[in-house]
Scaffold this motif. Sequence first.
Motif, PDB file in Angstrom:
ATOM      1  N   TRP A   1      -6.064   1.646   1.090  1.00  0.00           N
ATOM      2  CA  TRP A   1      -5.841   1.405  -0.335  1.00  0.00           C
ATOM      3  C   TRP A   1      -4.846   0.265  -0.469  1.00  0.00           C
ATOM      4  O   TRP A   1      -3.849   0.196   0.274  1.00  0.00           O
ATOM      5  CB  TRP A   1      -5.286   2.649  -1.023  1.00  0.00           C
TER       6      TRP A   1
ATOM      7  N   LYS B   1      -0.860   4.545  -4.689  1.00  0.00           N
ATOM      8  CA  LYS B   1      -2.074   5.189  -4.186  1.00  0.00           C
ATOM      9  C   LYS B   1      -2.280   6.531  -4.869  1.00  0.00           C
ATOM     10  O   LYS B   1      -1.374   7.370  -4.888  1.00  0.00           O
ATOM     11  CB  LYS B   1      -1.988   5.369  -2.675  1.00  0.00           C
TER      12      LYS B   1
ATOM     13  N   SER C   1       0.809  -1.223   0.000  1.00  0.00           N
ATOM     14  CA  SER C   1       0.000   0.000   0.000  1.00  0.00           C
ATOM     15  C   SER C   1       0.840   1.269   0.000  1.00  0.00           C
ATOM     16  O   SER C   1       0.610   2.167  -0.805  1.00  0.00           O
ATOM     17  CB  SER C   1      -0.927   0.008   1.213  1.00  0.00           C
ATOM     18  N   ASP C   2       1.818   1.359   0.886  1.00  0.00           N
ATOM     19  CA  ASP C   2       2.536   2.623   1.063  1.00  0.00           C
ATOM     20  C   ASP C   2       3.423   2.969  -0.129  1.00  0.00           C
ATOM     21  O   ASP C   2       3.392   4.082  -0.640  1.00  0.00           O
ATOM     22  CB  ASP C   2       3.377   2.592   2.342  1.00  0.00           C
TER      23      ASP C   2
ATOM     24  N   ASN D   1      -5.244  11.814  -4.769  1.00  0.00           N
ATOM     25  CA  ASN D   1      -6.506  12.322  -4.215  1.00  0.00           C
ATOM     26  C   ASN D   1      -7.279  11.256  -3.437  1.00  0.00           C
ATOM     27  O   ASN D   1      -8.479  11.414  -3.193  1.00  0.00           O
ATOM     28  CB  ASN D   1      -7.382  12.898  -5.330  1.00  0.00           C
ATOM     29  N   TRP D   2      -6.599  10.174  -3.035  1.00  0.00           N
ATOM     30  CA  TRP D   2      -7.277   9.125  -2.289  1.00  0.00           C
ATOM     31  C   TRP D   2      -7.694   9.653  -0.916  1.00  0.00           C
ATOM     32  O   TRP D   2      -6.913  10.290  -0.233  1.00  0.00           O
ATOM     33  CB  TRP D   2      -6.346   7.924  -2.122  1.00  0.00           C
ATOM     34  N   PRO D   3      -8.930   9.406  -0.473  1.00  0.00           N
ATOM     35  CA  PRO D   3      -9.412   9.966   0.800  1.00  0.00           C
ATOM     36  C   PRO D   3      -8.565   9.519   1.987  1.00  0.00           C
ATOM     37  O   PRO D   3      -8.219   8.328   2.104  1.00  0.00           O
ATOM     38  CB  PRO D   3     -10.843   9.419   0.904  1.00  0.00           C
ATOM     39  N   ASP D   4      -8.240  10.456   2.868  1.00  0.00           N
ATOM     40  CA  ASP D   4      -7.482  10.134   4.072  1.00  0.00           C
ATOM     41  C   ASP D   4      -8.283   9.162   4.938  1.00  0.00           C
ATOM     42  O   ASP D   4      -9.506   9.277   5.081  1.00  0.00           O
ATOM     43  CB  ASP D   4      -7.187  11.401   4.880  1.00  0.00           C
ATOM     44  N   GLY D   5      -7.565   8.211   5.533  1.00  0.00           N
ATOM     45  CA  GLY D   5      -8.207   7.259   6.431  1.00  0.00           C
ATOM     46  C   GLY D   5      -8.868   6.089   5.731  1.00  0.00           C
ATOM     47  O   GLY D   5      -9.365   5.170   6.385  1.00  0.00           O
ATOM     48  N   THR D   6      -8.888   6.122   4.398  1.00  0.00           N
ATOM     49  CA  THR D   6      -9.490   5.019   3.637  1.00  0.00           C
ATOM     50  C   THR D   6      -8.393   4.087   3.136  1.00  0.00           C
ATOM     51  O   THR D   6      -7.485   4.528   2.426  1.00  0.00           O
ATOM     52  CB  THR D   6     -10.283   5.556   2.428  1.00  0.00           C
TER      53      THR D   6
ATOM     54  N   ALA E   1       7.075  10.407   0.982  1.00  0.00           N
ATOM     55  CA  ALA E   1       6.019  10.143   0.000  1.00  0.00           C
ATOM     56  C   ALA E   1       6.569  10.096  -1.422  1.00  0.00           C
ATOM     57  O   ALA E   1       5.839   9.759  -2.357  1.00  0.00           O
ATOM     58  CB  ALA E   1       4.934  11.212   0.104  1.00  0.00           C
TER      59      ALA E   1
END
Length: 576
Positions: free
Chosen positions: A403, A393, A369-370, A396-401, A535
């Motif tokens: 992936w 990822k 994932s990371d 614009n992937w939602p935080d806390g969701t 990142a």
Amino acid sequence: MADEEVPEVVTPFTVGPTWKRGPDGKFVLPEFTLGWQALAWTSEYLQHYVGAPWRYTPEQARLTLWWYAMDPVTGRFVWRDGVIQRMKGHGKDPLVATYAAFEFVGPCRFGGIADEGNEWGVPPGQPLGVQHPAAWVQIAAVSQDQTRNTMTLFPSILTKRAIEEFRIDLGKEIIYADKGRARIEAVTSSPRALEGGRPTFVSLGETHHWVESNSGHEMAAVIERNATKSADGQARTLANTNAYEPGEDSVAERTREAFESAEAGRAADVGLFYDSLEAPAEAKLSEAWIVPTLKAVRGDSTWLDIERLKASILDVRNPASRSRRFWFNQIVAAEDAFLAPYEWDACPHEGMDLQPGDEIVLFFDGSKSDDATGLVGCRLSDGFLKTLGVWQKPANWPDGTPWRVPRDQVDGVVDKVFADYKPLAFFADPGAGQDEADGERYWDGFVDAWAQRYGKRLKLKAVSSGHGQHAVMWDMRDRRRQQVFTEAVDRFYRDVLERQMLHDGHKVLRQHVSNGRRRTNAWGYTVMKEHRESARKIDLLVCAIGARMLRRIVMNSAAWAKRSSARGKGRVVVLR
């Protein structure tokens, strides 16, 4: 060097539309733009000095037309915010000052369509503007000196006619018009003080200086929020910058990376206008290259003294990296960078691709994932690198969701590669991420399946010794493999510098190459992320190094030598 080959005319590297030409050789212009009225209005109400009406250079005029491009259906601006990146001394401050003046008291919002013989001379069918009813223009920077560069221009560029007609009250920090209905103000690093404002236009000055330590990031975030909540949704921000210094994490660096992510399809296109004129990758800081390169990079800024700039570049007291940033407008790598973007770009990468049936080798770097997951192929015949897949990822992937890398999608790409080409070797590093379902590593099952499915087609196995048998699994946690990979890193680096690296120009691969940092280990230096939690991904770079390494292993193998002998090819192969 006296015999150094230098083109008479250097072609600059361009980002954005300003220097783009169509098939007819003419500059491409937007079909529908309020820029025509901006050009007309500034020539009427602004001046270079008393008695000399304002005239943009052709380059600045095209920039203006593109910045004010509009959607003919909605009458809204095409670009939500923008960046102008140019060499030092190019004239960014005066240009931005004219835009600020136009936004302050000029017809800067859509008001209708021009017809024949309109008073502004705007081409028929183009937008005509109206004055904003409550213009609030901000000149933002992280120091008063930077805002002063722009604010001090207004008394000299505003004509007497403009001052009288719009009842402009010239102040040092705030300029009012129409009895306070409109204003221009200088703002510096006070994010809390800025919160809640509703500016209609904001100039962000020299964003390569906007960093965490001077509240630059927070300030940029507040300005973006303020512009977003504007009443008509048409408030915009325009940044100007020199080439930033990678690794400083400036607002300029973040914005360029966001733009390149959108260009590469890894992030949504949110309407960012980015325009830059840079020296080409092959340009050298040698006496023969400097003059034609500077002439290319300065664009229409003919007031820049080429000989003076040349002397500065050749002065050994000035670091080469600084000269490239300031005068070549190149984004030069950080001191510990593995490779600079311009070094990668200088390698051949135009118009090349794999052909069906090509013999290739494959290197896979897996993550859960990371980090990113990547697959890169390398053609045996010439070492050409092809990015076959990259999964990471979305920005614009939602935080806390949560992936996860889509393993079935990756598996499908692997199947297609084996259907289209002839892989002779396939090494896969599965990474350390675990699958929650069974506690095994996230990619172990798929790597085993690839070995079972394609192992018989591979001429070189990943593990075929006393350590076990596996056609594909190549776990880089093993120290012996770390040593082999470290040697491959050095070879890869030298091949790039010697322009012997053929690649496909893939934008995400380029980004990962730029993100790589040199780190020492027990066998020399290797390549890693800037820090563990960064990142900025490098996984495609790892795949590219691994693919080139695997090609060399195959071509140095006994099986390859035996095949070459059987074909009667009595020739020496130089391995690159």
